[in-house]
Design an enzyme around this catalytic site. Structure first.
Site, PDB file in Angstrom:
ATOM      1  N   GLY A   1     -25.980   3.402   0.877  1.00 27.44           N
ATOM      2  CA  GLY A   1     -24.801   4.264   0.844  1.00 27.44           C
ATOM      3  C   GLY A   1     -23.592   3.370   0.724  1.00 27.44           C
ATOM      4  O   GLY A   1     -23.673   2.285   0.145  1.00 27.44           O
TER       5      GLY A   1
ATOM      6  N   CYS B   1     -19.669   1.253  -2.384  1.00 32.84           N
ATOM      7  CA  CYS B   1     -19.869   0.460  -3.606  1.00 32.84           C
ATOM      8  C   CYS B   1     -21.125   0.834  -4.388  1.00 32.84           C
ATOM      9  O   CYS B   1     -21.031   1.264  -5.532  1.00 32.84           O
ATOM     10  CB  CYS B   1     -19.884  -1.021  -3.263  1.00 32.84           C
ATOM     11  SG  CYS B   1     -18.281  -1.601  -2.687  1.00 32.84           S
TER      12      CYS B   1
ATOM     13  N   PRO C   1     -37.397  -1.504   4.210  1.00 30.92           N
ATOM     14  CA  PRO C   1     -37.455  -0.089   3.821  1.00 30.92           C
ATOM     15  C   PRO C   1     -36.551   0.754   4.713  1.00 30.92           C
ATOM     16  O   PRO C   1     -36.375   0.445   5.885  1.00 30.92           O
ATOM     17  CB  PRO C   1     -38.921   0.283   4.054  1.00 30.92           C
ATOM     18  CG  PRO C   1     -39.656  -0.981   4.261  1.00 30.92           C
ATOM     19  CD  PRO C   1     -38.680  -2.011   4.721  1.00 30.92           C
TER      20      PRO C   1
ATOM     21  N   ASP D   1       0.867  -1.187   0.000  1.00 28.49           N
ATOM     22  CA  ASP D   1       0.000   0.000   0.000  1.00 28.49           C
ATOM     23  C   ASP D   1       0.899   1.231   0.000  1.00 28.49           C
ATOM     24  O   ASP D   1       1.979   1.202   0.597  1.00 28.49           O
ATOM     25  CB  ASP D   1      -0.918   0.007   1.229  1.00 28.49           C
ATOM     26  CG  ASP D   1      -2.161   0.856   1.004  1.00 28.49           C
ATOM     27  OD1 ASP D   1      -3.264   0.292   0.869  1.00 28.49           O
ATOM     28  OD2 ASP D   1      -2.023   2.108   0.949  1.00 28.49           O
TER      29      ASP D   1
ATOM     30  N   ARG E   1     -18.150   6.100   3.995  1.00 30.76           N
ATOM     31  CA  ARG E   1     -18.171   6.622   2.628  1.00 30.76           C
ATOM     32  C   ARG E   1     -19.620   6.617   2.116  1.00 30.76           C
ATOM     33  O   ARG E   1     -20.316   5.624   2.217  1.00 30.76           O
ATOM     34  CB  ARG E   1     -17.256   5.785   1.719  1.00 30.76           C
ATOM     35  CG  ARG E   1     -15.785   5.996   2.018  1.00 30.76           C
ATOM     36  CD  ARG E   1     -14.883   5.124   1.156  1.00 30.76           C
ATOM     37  NE  ARG E   1     -14.865   3.743   1.599  1.00 30.76           N
ATOM     38  CZ  ARG E   1     -14.076   2.806   1.072  1.00 30.76           C
ATOM     39  NH1 ARG E   1     -13.255   3.116   0.086  1.00 30.76           N
ATOM     40  NH2 ARG E   1     -14.103   1.567   1.526  1.00 30.76           N
TER      41      ARG E   1
HETATM   42  N1  NAD Z   1     -15.374  -2.226   0.285  1.00 31.54           N
HETATM   43  C1  NAD Z   1     -16.175  -3.163  -0.200  1.00 31.54           C
HETATM   44  O1  NAD Z   1     -17.109  -3.603   0.460  1.00 31.54           O
HETATM   45  C2  NAD Z   1     -15.948  -3.706  -1.585  1.00 31.54           C
HETATM   46  C3  NAD Z   1     -16.586  -4.892  -1.971  1.00 31.54           C
HETATM   47  C4  NAD Z   1     -16.367  -5.385  -3.256  1.00 31.54           C
HETATM   48  C5  NAD Z   1     -15.552  -4.688  -4.133  1.00 31.54           C
HETATM   49  N2  NAD Z   1     -14.965  -3.523  -3.740  1.00 31.54           N
HETATM   50  C6  NAD Z   1     -14.072  -2.837  -4.682  1.00 31.54           C
HETATM   51  O2  NAD Z   1     -12.734  -3.123  -4.302  1.00 31.54           O
HETATM   52  C7  NAD Z   1     -11.903  -1.979  -4.561  1.00 31.54           C
HETATM   53  C8  NAD Z   1     -11.204  -1.565  -3.286  1.00 31.54           C
HETATM   54  O3  NAD Z   1     -12.183  -1.159  -2.363  1.00 31.54           O
HETATM   55  P1  NAD Z   1     -11.828  -0.905  -0.824  1.00 31.54           P
HETATM   56  O4  NAD Z   1     -13.106  -0.626  -0.142  1.00 31.54           O
HETATM   57  O5  NAD Z   1     -10.965  -2.004  -0.324  1.00 31.54           O
HETATM   58  O6  NAD Z   1     -10.973   0.437  -0.958  1.00 31.54           O
HETATM   59  P2  NAD Z   1     -10.148   1.170   0.162  1.00 31.54           P
HETATM   60  O7  NAD Z   1     -10.192   2.590  -0.161  1.00 31.54           O
HETATM   61  O8  NAD Z   1     -10.566   0.688   1.514  1.00 31.54           O
HETATM   62  O9  NAD Z   1      -8.660   0.629  -0.058  1.00 31.54           O
HETATM   63  C9  NAD Z   1      -7.886   0.940  -1.152  1.00 31.54           C
HETATM   64  C10 NAD Z   1      -6.429   0.918  -0.711  1.00 31.54           C
HETATM   65  O10 NAD Z   1      -5.610   1.069  -1.871  1.00 31.54           O
HETATM   66  C11 NAD Z   1      -4.519   1.904  -1.539  1.00 31.54           C
HETATM   67  N3  NAD Z   1      -3.995   2.469  -2.778  1.00 31.54           N
HETATM   68  C12 NAD Z   1      -4.604   3.330  -3.634  1.00 31.54           C
HETATM   69  N4  NAD Z   1      -3.800   3.598  -4.676  1.00 31.54           N
HETATM   70  C13 NAD Z   1      -2.664   2.882  -4.484  1.00 31.54           C
HETATM   71  C14 NAD Z   1      -1.471   2.746  -5.239  1.00 31.54           C
HETATM   72  N5  NAD Z   1      -1.298   3.398  -6.391  1.00 31.54           N
HETATM   73  N6  NAD Z   1      -0.509   1.953  -4.742  1.00 31.54           N
HETATM   74  C15 NAD Z   1      -0.670   1.300  -3.576  1.00 31.54           C
HETATM   75  N7  NAD Z   1      -1.798   1.382  -2.831  1.00 31.54           N
HETATM   76  C16 NAD Z   1      -2.774   2.170  -3.290  1.00 31.54           C
HETATM   77  C17 NAD Z   1      -5.105   2.932  -0.582  1.00 31.54           C
HETATM   78  O11 NAD Z   1      -4.107   3.530   0.215  1.00 31.54           O
HETATM   79  C18 NAD Z   1      -6.068   2.066   0.222  1.00 31.54           C
HETATM   80  O12 NAD Z   1      -5.437   1.537   1.374  1.00 31.54           O
HETATM   81  C19 NAD Z   1     -12.826  -0.911  -5.143  1.00 31.54           C
HETATM   82  O13 NAD Z   1     -12.773  -0.978  -6.539  1.00 31.54           O
HETATM   83  C20 NAD Z   1     -14.191  -1.329  -4.652  1.00 31.54           C
HETATM   84  O14 NAD Z   1     -15.217  -0.892  -5.506  1.00 31.54           O
HETATM   85  C21 NAD Z   1     -15.129  -3.023  -2.483  1.00 31.54           C
END
Ligand code: NAD
Length: 471
Positions: free
Chosen positions: A263, A266, A258, A30, A334
């Site tokens: 929010g 996603c 309901p 990260d 978020r």
């Molecule tokens: N949160 C959920 O419930 C969920 C469920 C299914 C899918 N998703 C998808 O998964 C993806 C990630 O979601 P999330 O909720 O885990 O996001 P998040 O924001 O919690 O985590 C993303 C992480 O990526 C890191 N990051 C960003 N750019 C980077 C880079 N260039 N190099 C290294 N690290 C980097 C950030 O510092 C952060 O820690 C999204 O596309 C989301 O739509 C999320």
């Protein structure tokens, strides 16, 4: 296998921990140095049940480590997952800057046999773009082998993410080559306990399927919310209606509660990204646009009902909020309806005090300099409150001490934005109860303090009057 996960957020960290748990050697990368330091020391940067124990156990076993440098981490990788955020751009499209930056940074560093897997939710065609970037940057010798980019969308839900990853109801593998499919199938074998959950398809179909799932969920939420408003206006009971709906196997039982709307990180962004994709493809996307409109309308209706209840303005009103996260069992705020509502209430002049079991730090950060108080307990924020607004259905809010609540509050109104209480029960304790279906009208007219028109026979009784101002 040697697995690297880029992005240690809700998805990347859960993926890394759970893959290490079944014996893979996992490096999580990260670019947030503070986050990496906390994780390397065994501290979770966010709230997610069960995850802390797995993190500690796998760190101790040496199967899991954390780094900030992508190049050194991927040198021996068999699989590299990209799990970085894909938030919305201002125009609603998906912001792929993190994802594409990772692809560029991977460049020469990845070994030739490595499979790059997009786990982030990203629009159809993103795999093609990443493949192009990698093909343009990897060493020619390796490029002869061909770059392999697969899509493996994630379906976990925050708050039960560990359970969802360990026991997935589906494992979607989108790949355009047999090698990538085989590698991912092998990696996921421990999680496909009955051999029925793995779904192989081409990359674009996997990318699309993820959006389709989230939009379908959002559609159910908006549909039940719209039905709920309509039921209230027509004098029907939405709870009874939901029982009838749930009993129909063609409809199914989930996502029929309901409330104030969806929010989180996603559904809102994935819906708007798909609308954007549709627009670019020249498709009208009528349904998708309506889902979004209904959802935004839910929060507006709640705000309007609160304002109407207090006679139009909220200046000087003391309002208690229960719940800040967008749903229970997570600290993710978020696109949280609660945080958005707080902004609106404060703007209207209300004095807001909020409580959430875990999401206070995240909400404080999200609200910045918005003037809002935070309490240590649910009851503490109700002290002398003119009304209580329940925004997140945490378990601890479901059965509060209602006598104490009634005496702690100055007013008696409970705005139940998640439909978790029964009107009769609140009334027995001297509290008034508004659910969203009770406070909306199809015409958008204020219905509080007024008789409501029934569908067939004039009026059906008065709703309770707002308490007179005590400020
Ligand atoms: N949160 C959920 O419930 C969920 C469920 C299914 C899918 N998703 C998808 O998964 C993806 C990630 O979601 P999330 O909720 O885990 O996001 P998040 O924001 O919690 O985590 C993303 C992480 O990526 C890191 N990051 C960003 N750019 C980077 C880079 N260039 N190099 C290294 N690290 C980097 C950030 O510092 C952060 O820690 C999204 O596309 C989301 O739509 C999320």
């Amino acid at each position: 296998m040697n697995v690297v996960i880029i992005g240690s957020g809700y998805v990347g960290l859960v993926t890394g921990c759970c893959l290490a748990e079944v014996g893979n050697i996992v490096t999580c990368v990260d670019h947030d140095t503070k986050k990496v330091a906390a994780l390397a020391a065994g501290r979770l940067p966010f709230y997610e049940p069960q995850l802390g124990q797995i993190l500690g156990a796998q760190l101790a076993k040496g199967l899991l480590k954390f780094e900030t440098s992508m190049a050194s981490a991927v040198a021996n990788a068999d699989v590299v997952f990209l799990a970085v955020g894909t938030p919305s751009n201002a125009d609603g499209s998906a912001d792929l800057s993190n994802l594409l930056a990772c692809a560029r940074a991977l460049g020469d560093a990845i070994p030739s046999h490595c499979v790059i897997v997009v786990k982030s939710t990203a629009p159809v065609g993103t795999g093609d773009r990443i493949e192009e970037i990698l093909n343009a940057s990897v060493r020619q010798a390796d490029a002869n082998d061909g770059i392999r980019v697969a899509c493996n969308p994630e379906f976990l839900a925050e708050g039960r993410a560990v359970h969802d990853f360990r026991c997935p109801d589906r494992i979607v593998i989108g790949a355009n080559d047999a090698y990538s499919s085989a590698v991912l199938e092998q990696l996921y074998t421990p999680f496909d306990t009955d051999g029925q959950r793995t779904m192989l398809m081409d990359r674009r179909s996997a990318e699309f399927a993820k959006y389709a799932c989230n939009c379908m969920l959002a559609a159910r939420i908006s549909m039940i919310n719209e039905l709920s408003s309509l039921a209230g206006t027509l004098g029907a009971d939405i709870a009874s209606t939901c029982r009838v709906l749930r009993a129909d196997p063609r409809i199914g039982a989930s996502y029929l509660q309901p409330g104030v709307g969806y929010g989180g990180s996603c559904l809102p962004k994935d819906l708007s990204a798909l609308i954007d994709l549709a627009q670019r493809a020249g498709e009208p996307a009528h349904m998708l646009r309506s889902i979004e409109r209904v959802n935004v309308g839910q929060r507006q209706r709640l705000l309007k009902a609160i304002c109407d209840y207090f006679g139009g303005g909220l200046r000087g009103r003391r309002l208690a909020i229960w719940g800040l996260s967008f749903k229970p069992d997570t600290d993710d705020v978020r696109a949280s309806p609660s945080v958005a509502l707080i902004r609106d209430l404060v703007q209207e002049g209300a004095n807001v005090n909020a409580y959430d079991p875990v999401a206070r730090p995240a909400a404080q950060a999200a609200l910045g300099n918005v003037s809002v108080g935070f309490g240590q307990s649910a009851m503490a924020v109700c002290e002398q409150a003119d009304a209580l607004i329940v925004m997140t259905e945490w378990d601890e809010f479901k059965s509060p001490d209602l006598d104490r609540l009634a005496t702690t509050m100055r007013g008696h109104m409970v705005f139940d934005a998640r439909s978790i209480y029964k009107t009769k029960v609140l009334q027995q304790h001297g509290l008034h109860h508004y659910r969203l279906d009770q406070i909306m009208s199809v015409s958008g007219e204020p219905v509080v303090n007024r008789p409501r028109m029934s569908a067939d026979r004039g009026y059906r009784g008065m709703l309770p009057q707002a308490e007179s101002p005590a400020v």
